[in-house]
Write a protein that holds these residues in place. Sequence first.
Motif, PDB file in Angstrom:
ATOM      1  N   VAL A 167      92.654  74.716  55.792  1.00 50.38           N
ATOM      2  CA  VAL A 167      93.840  74.835  56.657  1.00 50.38           C
ATOM      3  C   VAL A 167      94.415  73.437  56.937  1.00 50.38           C
ATOM      4  O   VAL A 167      95.636  73.239  56.913  1.00 50.38           O
ATOM      5  CB  VAL A 167      93.485  75.563  57.974  1.00 50.38           C
ATOM      6  N   MET A 168      93.535  72.471  57.172  1.00 48.38           N
ATOM      7  CA  MET A 168      94.021  71.121  57.474  1.00 48.38           C
ATOM      8  C   MET A 168      94.680  70.483  56.247  1.00 48.38           C
ATOM      9  O   MET A 168      95.606  69.678  56.370  1.00 48.38           O
ATOM     10  CB  MET A 168      92.893  70.243  58.013  1.00 48.38           C
ATOM     11  N   ILE A 169      94.199  70.875  55.073  1.00 42.05           N
ATOM     12  CA  ILE A 169      94.874  70.393  53.848  1.00 42.05           C
ATOM     13  C   ILE A 169      96.270  71.026  53.772  1.00 42.05           C
ATOM     14  O   ILE A 169      97.258  70.354  53.477  1.00 42.05           O
ATOM     15  CB  ILE A 169      94.025  70.715  52.600  1.00 42.05           C
ATOM     16  N   ALA A 170      96.343  72.328  54.090  1.00 44.85           N
ATOM     17  CA  ALA A 170      97.657  72.997  54.094  1.00 44.85           C
ATOM     18  C   ALA A 170      98.596  72.309  55.083  1.00 44.85           C
ATOM     19  O   ALA A 170      99.784  72.108  54.814  1.00 44.85           O
ATOM     20  CB  ALA A 170      97.491  74.471  54.443  1.00 44.85           C
ATOM     21  N   ARG A 171      98.050  71.924  56.233  1.00 42.31           N
ATOM     22  CA  ARG A 171      98.868  71.252  57.255  1.00 42.31           C
ATOM     23  C   ARG A 171      99.409  69.920  56.724  1.00 42.31           C
ATOM     24  O   ARG A 171     100.535  69.525  57.003  1.00 42.31           O
ATOM     25  CB  ARG A 171      98.035  71.025  58.518  1.00 42.31           C
ATOM     26  N   ALA A 172      98.572  69.236  55.936  1.00 43.35           N
ATOM     27  CA  ALA A 172      99.025  67.968  55.349  1.00 43.35           C
ATOM     28  C   ALA A 172     100.066  68.221  54.253  1.00 43.35           C
ATOM     29  O   ALA A 172     100.980  67.423  54.047  1.00 43.35           O
ATOM     30  CB  ALA A 172      97.829  67.196  54.783  1.00 43.35           C
ATOM     31  N   LEU A 173      99.923  69.369  53.564  1.00 37.34           N
ATOM     32  CA  LEU A 173     100.828  69.660  52.438  1.00 37.34           C
ATOM     33  C   LEU A 173     102.172  70.223  52.881  1.00 37.34           C
ATOM     34  O   LEU A 173     103.120  70.252  52.103  1.00 37.34           O
ATOM     35  CB  LEU A 173     100.173  70.688  51.505  1.00 37.34           C
ATOM     36  N   VAL A 174     102.245  70.681  54.135  1.00 38.06           N
ATOM     37  CA  VAL A 174     103.422  71.439  54.569  1.00 38.06           C
ATOM     38  C   VAL A 174     104.709  70.592  54.554  1.00 38.06           C
ATOM     39  O   VAL A 174     105.810  71.124  54.509  1.00 38.06           O
ATOM     40  CB  VAL A 174     103.153  72.075  55.968  1.00 38.06           C
ATOM     41  N   VAL A 175     104.548  69.276  54.553  1.00 43.93           N
ATOM     42  CA  VAL A 175     105.742  68.414  54.493  1.00 43.93           C
ATOM     43  C   VAL A 175     106.034  67.972  53.052  1.00 43.93           C
ATOM     44  O   VAL A 175     106.910  67.156  52.805  1.00 43.93           O
ATOM     45  CB  VAL A 175     105.589  67.169  55.401  1.00 43.93           C
ATOM     46  N   GLN A 176     105.285  68.559  52.113  1.00 43.57           N
ATOM     47  CA  GLN A 176     105.420  68.183  50.699  1.00 43.57           C
ATOM     48  C   GLN A 176     105.337  66.660  50.525  1.00 43.57           C
ATOM     49  O   GLN A 176     106.305  66.013  50.112  1.00 43.57           O
ATOM     50  CB  GLN A 176     106.713  68.759  50.119  1.00 43.57           C
TER      51      GLN A 176
END
Length: 250
Positions: A146-155
Motif C-alpha cells: 500500500v505504501m508503494i502504491a501511495r508513492a506511485l500515485v503521483v506517477q
Amino acid sequence: MIELTDVHFTYGCHPVLDGISLHVCEGEVVGITGPNGAGKSTLLHIILGLIKPQSGEIKIFGVPVNKFKAWHSIGYVSQKATLFNRSYPATVFEVVLSGRAALRGMFRFFSREDKRCAEYALDRVNMLSLRNSPISELSGGQQQRVMIARALVVQPRVLIMDEPTNGVDAANLAGLAQLLKNLRDDGVTMMLVSHEPEWLSSLASKRVCLDRRICSCNCHNYSNALRWRDCMMSREEKFSLGCADGLVRG
Ligand SMILES: Nc1ncnc2c1ncn2[C@@H]1O[C@H](COP(=O)(O)OP(=O)(O)OP(=O)(O)O)[C@@H](O)[C@H]1O
C-alpha cells in the motif's frame, strides 16, 4: 538525475557519511546495501532534503537540493512506513489517495482524476481488492505494498525505497521484484536500500556497497557475490576475521 558530490555528514561528532559521490542517471536502478549503521537511510534522507550535510553538493534534476521544488516527482517509501497503530482509522484507499496531496496541496478536495490514479496505483501493487480495508488490519507485507502504491500515485520519475523487503514473505518478495521490474521497464528511476543482496541484484543496474564511504560501486569486473557478501558483513564480523579494513577485497 541525482548527483551527490563529496557529501560529508556527522551526527554530533559521530561521522556517518564520509565523502560520498554518486551519480544516478535517468532510468537507472541503484541498489544500495551495507551493514547496519552504514549510513544508508541517512544518505536517502540527505537526497530527500530531510537533513542537511555539513559539506558537499546534492543536485536533483540539475537543481541544488535546497532550491528543488518538484518533490511530487519523487516517490519515497520510508523504512518505517508500515508501523500503523491498530487504531489508525484510514482505509487502504484513503492512505493511497493522501499521496496526491503532494500534487494538489493539503487542503484541497480530491478530484475524480486523483481517485482514478489511486485506484490505478492500488491495482499496480495488486491491492485493489482490499481498498476499503482499514490499513491497520493489514499484514506488514500488505501495508508495504500500500505504501508503494501511495508513492506511485503521483506517477513519480524517481522512486526511493528504504528496505522495501522488510516484513515481506518469500512469495511476495518475488511479486515485489516483478512490480519494481515493471516500473523499471516504464522508465522509473529507482534507489533501493535492502539487506537482501540477491533480491537487489535481480533488479539493480548499479550496485553500491556503503559503509560510511562507498566501498564499491557496480563491480562488473569482480565477483559480485563476494563483494556483496563482504558489504553485508557487520564490522564486528570483519574484525573477528581480521579484515576490518578490507571492505573491498579486489
Ligand atoms: N537521529 C540520529 N541521531 C544520532 N545518530 C543517528 C541518528 N540517526 C541515525 N544515527 C546514527 O547514524 C548512523 C547511520 O544510521 P542509518 O540509519 O543511516 O544507518 P543504516 O545504514 O540505514 O542502518 P540499518 O541498515 O540498520 O537501517 C548509525 O550509527 C546511527 O546510530
